[in-house]
Design a protein around this motif. Structure first.
Motif, mmCIF file in Angstrom:
data_model
loop_
_atom_site.group_PDB
_atom_site.id
_atom_site.type_symbol
_atom_site.label_atom_id
_atom_site.label_comp_id
_atom_site.label_asym_id
_atom_site.label_seq_id
_atom_site.Cartn_x
_atom_site.Cartn_y
_atom_site.Cartn_z
ATOM 1 N N LYS A 81 0.831 -1.217 0.000
ATOM 2 C CA LYS A 81 0.000 0.000 0.000
ATOM 3 C C LYS A 81 0.861 1.262 0.000
ATOM 4 C CE LYS A 81 -3.860 -2.081 -0.163
ATOM 5 N NZ LYS A 81 -4.610 -2.077 -1.419
ATOM 6 N N VAL A 82 1.970 1.224 0.704
ATOM 7 C CA VAL A 82 2.875 2.374 0.735
ATOM 8 C C VAL A 82 3.465 2.615 -0.658
ATOM 9 C CG1 VAL A 82 5.114 3.163 1.623
ATOM 10 C CG2 VAL A 82 3.385 2.280 3.192
ATOM 11 N N ARG A 83 3.849 1.541 -1.343
ATOM 12 C CA ARG A 83 4.374 1.671 -2.714
ATOM 13 C C ARG A 83 3.315 2.248 -3.650
ATOM 14 N NH1 ARG A 83 6.973 -3.115 -1.651
ATOM 15 N NH2 ARG A 83 5.329 -4.355 -2.588
ATOM 16 N N GLU A 84 2.073 1.773 -3.520
ATOM 17 C CA GLU A 84 0.980 2.263 -4.370
ATOM 18 C C GLU A 84 0.775 3.765 -4.211
ATOM 19 O OE1 GLU A 84 -2.583 0.095 -3.443
ATOM 20 O OE2 GLU A 84 -1.782 -1.789 -4.223
ATOM 21 N N ARG A 85 1.005 4.267 -3.023
ATOM 22 C CA ARG A 85 0.763 5.689 -2.735
ATOM 23 C C ARG A 85 2.045 6.520 -2.787
ATOM 24 N NH1 ARG A 85 -3.151 2.884 -0.110
ATOM 25 N NH2 ARG A 85 -5.236 3.727 -0.177
ATOM 26 N N SER A 86 3.134 5.906 -3.194
ATOM 27 C CA SER A 86 4.432 6.590 -3.276
ATOM 28 C C SER A 86 4.772 7.309 -1.972
ATOM 29 C CB SER A 86 4.439 7.579 -4.447
ATOM 30 O OG SER A 86 4.206 6.906 -5.654
ATOM 31 N N SER A 87 4.526 6.636 -0.879
ATOM 32 C CA SER A 87 4.831 7.191 0.439
ATOM 33 C C SER A 87 6.085 6.535 0.989
ATOM 34 C CB SER A 87 3.662 6.956 1.393
ATOM 35 O OG SER A 87 2.523 7.636 0.947
ATOM 36 N N SER A 88 6.491 6.999 2.154
ATOM 37 C CA SER A 88 7.713 6.443 2.723
ATOM 38 C C SER A 88 7.565 5.956 4.157
ATOM 39 C CB SER A 88 8.822 7.498 2.674
ATOM 40 O OG SER A 88 8.437 8.626 3.440
ATOM 41 N N ARG A 89 6.406 6.227 4.771
ATOM 42 C CA ARG A 89 6.278 5.876 6.181
ATOM 43 C C ARG A 89 4.823 5.601 6.548
ATOM 44 N NH1 ARG A 89 7.054 7.171 11.826
ATOM 45 N NH2 ARG A 89 5.812 9.017 12.105
ATOM 46 N N VAL A 90 4.655 4.700 7.504
ATOM 47 C CA VAL A 90 3.333 4.367 8.025
ATOM 48 C C VAL A 90 3.277 4.822 9.479
ATOM 49 C CG1 VAL A 90 1.760 2.477 8.584
ATOM 50 C CG2 VAL A 90 3.124 2.382 6.513
ATOM 51 N N ARG A 91 2.242 5.558 9.813
ATOM 52 C CA ARG A 91 2.077 6.018 11.198
ATOM 53 C C ARG A 91 1.349 4.980 12.052
ATOM 54 N NH1 ARG A 91 2.922 11.385 12.444
ATOM 55 N NH2 ARG A 91 3.201 12.764 10.670
ATOM 56 N N SER A 92 0.299 4.377 11.471
ATOM 57 C CA SER A 92 -0.456 3.394 12.246
ATOM 58 C C SER A 92 -1.126 2.372 11.339
ATOM 59 C CB SER A 92 -1.513 4.082 13.121
ATOM 60 O OG SER A 92 -2.512 4.660 12.320
ATOM 61 N N VAL A 93 -1.383 1.226 11.935
ATOM 62 C CA VAL A 93 -2.069 0.125 11.264
ATOM 63 C C VAL A 93 -3.231 -0.274 12.161
ATOM 64 C CG1 VAL A 93 -1.867 -2.254 10.441
ATOM 65 C CG2 VAL A 93 0.085 -0.696 10.230
ATOM 66 N N CYS A 94 -4.420 -0.368 11.573
ATOM 67 C CA CYS A 94 -5.593 -0.817 12.321
ATOM 68 C C CYS A 94 -5.911 -2.239 11.859
ATOM 69 C CB CYS A 94 -6.779 0.108 12.076
ATOM 70 S SG CYS A 94 -8.256 -0.398 12.990
ATOM 71 N N LEU A 95 -5.902 -3.160 12.792
ATOM 72 C CA LEU A 95 -6.129 -4.573 12.495
ATOM 73 C C LEU A 95 -7.395 -5.046 13.192
ATOM 74 C CD1 LEU A 95 -4.904 -7.271 11.330
ATOM 75 C CD2 LEU A 95 -3.883 -7.578 13.595
ATOM 76 N N GLU A 96 -8.314 -5.619 12.429
ATOM 77 C CA GLU A 96 -9.484 -6.265 13.021
ATOM 78 C C GLU A 96 -9.111 -7.712 13.308
ATOM 79 O OE1 GLU A 96 -13.349 -3.951 11.252
ATOM 80 O OE2 GLU A 96 -12.702 -5.766 10.229
ATOM 81 N N LEU A 97 -9.379 -8.139 14.531
ATOM 82 C CA LEU A 97 -8.977 -9.475 14.965
ATOM 83 C C LEU A 97 -10.140 -10.136 15.692
ATOM 84 C CD1 LEU A 97 -6.519 -11.406 15.217
ATOM 85 C CD2 LEU A 97 -6.027 -10.295 17.392
ATOM 86 N N GLY A 98 -10.668 -11.190 15.107
ATOM 87 C CA GLY A 98 -11.768 -11.917 15.728
ATOM 88 C C GLY A 98 -11.289 -12.738 16.914
ATOM 89 N N THR A 99 -12.127 -12.834 17.929
ATOM 90 C CA THR A 99 -11.745 -13.591 19.126
ATOM 91 C C THR A 99 -11.604 -15.085 18.849
ATOM 92 O OG1 THR A 99 -14.052 -13.788 19.816
ATOM 93 C CG2 THR A 99 -12.797 -11.956 20.735
ATOM 94 N N LEU A 100 -12.168 -15.556 17.740
ATOM 95 C CA LEU A 100 -12.065 -16.976 17.389
ATOM 96 C C LEU A 100 -10.970 -17.234 16.355
ATOM 97 C CD1 LEU A 100 -15.894 -17.746 17.060
ATOM 98 C CD2 LEU A 100 -14.446 -17.964 19.086
ATOM 99 N N SER A 101 -10.118 -16.249 16.110
ATOM 100 C CA SER A 101 -9.090 -16.357 15.070
ATOM 101 C C SER A 101 -7.862 -17.150 15.506
ATOM 102 C CB SER A 101 -8.649 -14.966 14.616
ATOM 103 O OG SER A 101 -7.956 -14.313 15.663
ATOM 104 N N HIS A 102 -7.785 -17.512 16.751
ATOM 105 C CA HIS A 102 -6.650 -18.268 17.302
ATOM 106 C C HIS A 102 -5.351 -17.471 17.285
ATOM 107 C CE1 HIS A 102 -9.141 -21.808 17.538
ATOM 108 N NE2 HIS A 102 -9.454 -21.666 16.270
ATOM 109 N N ALA A 103 -5.455 -16.157 17.315
ATOM 110 C CA ALA A 103 -4.270 -15.302 17.396
ATOM 111 C C ALA A 103 -4.394 -14.454 18.660
ATOM 112 C CB ALA A 103 -4.168 -14.412 16.165
ATOM 113 N N ALA A 104 -3.356 -14.456 19.458
ATOM 114 C CA ALA A 104 -3.364 -13.703 20.715
ATOM 115 C C ALA A 104 -2.970 -12.250 20.449
ATOM 116 C CB ALA A 104 -2.398 -14.336 21.706
ATOM 117 N N PRO A 105 -3.823 -11.296 20.827
ATOM 118 C CA PRO A 105 -3.511 -9.886 20.575
ATOM 119 C C PRO A 105 -2.151 -9.446 21.123
ATOM 120 C CG PRO A 105 -5.784 -10.105 21.277
ATOM 121 C CD PRO A 105 -5.138 -11.454 21.444
ATOM 122 N N GLU A 106 -1.779 -9.915 22.310
ATOM 123 C CA GLU A 106 -0.493 -9.525 22.895
ATOM 124 C C GLU A 106 0.665 -10.038 22.045
ATOM 125 O OE1 GLU A 106 -2.637 -11.736 24.721
ATOM 126 O OE2 GLU A 106 -3.819 -10.007 25.298
ATOM 127 N N ALA A 107 0.544 -11.265 21.564
ATOM 128 C CA ALA A 107 1.592 -11.838 20.715
ATOM 129 C C ALA A 107 1.647 -11.117 19.371
ATOM 130 C CB ALA A 107 1.350 -13.331 20.513
#
Length: 113
Positions: free
Chosen positions: A17-43
């Motif tokens: 996405k950064v390449r598509e927008r010819s940018s150089s830096r990302v300030r933040s990423v918002c991730l949606e994570l389902g509680t049944l996804s088997h991924a621990a938010p802390e990890a």
């Protein structure tokens, strides 16, 4: 720990996405994570910080929006919230549940310079 592989995939999405927008830096990423996804938010948070090193996402904030698990009860025909697979229906006690939400994981938004 499959969270590292997940975070490497997130970094690939971010870099694309950064390449598509010819940018150089990302300030933040918002991730949606389902509680049944088997991924621990802390990890995920820890692995994201490591995976982002020496990339356009280094130093970016990771905002995780946790989404509840939802299932359809085949016995009482209600959509119910569940904390984990194998839970019973909180309305009727049945175990005949079909998961309908909460397994997803997706990059919802990026804040790019």
């Amino acid at each position: 720990m499959h969270e590292m592989a997940i975070c490497m995939g997130i970094i690939q999405i971010v870099e694309e996405k950064v390449r598509e927008r010819s940018s150089s830096r990302v300030r933040s990423v918002c991730l949606e994570l389902g509680t049944l996804s088997h991924a621990a938010p802390e990890a995920i948070r820890f692995c994201f910080a490591v995976a982002a090193m020496r990339t356009v996402a280094e130093g970016a904030a990771l905002n995780i929006v946790e989404l509840p698990g939802v299932a359809w009860c085949m016995s009482c025909s209600k959509s119910v919230e569940i904390a984990r697979r194998g839970d019973c229906c909180p309305c009727c006690g049945s175990y005949q549940l079909q998961v309908t939400a909460g397994e997803q994981m997706r990059v919802k938004a990026l804040e790019i310079d």
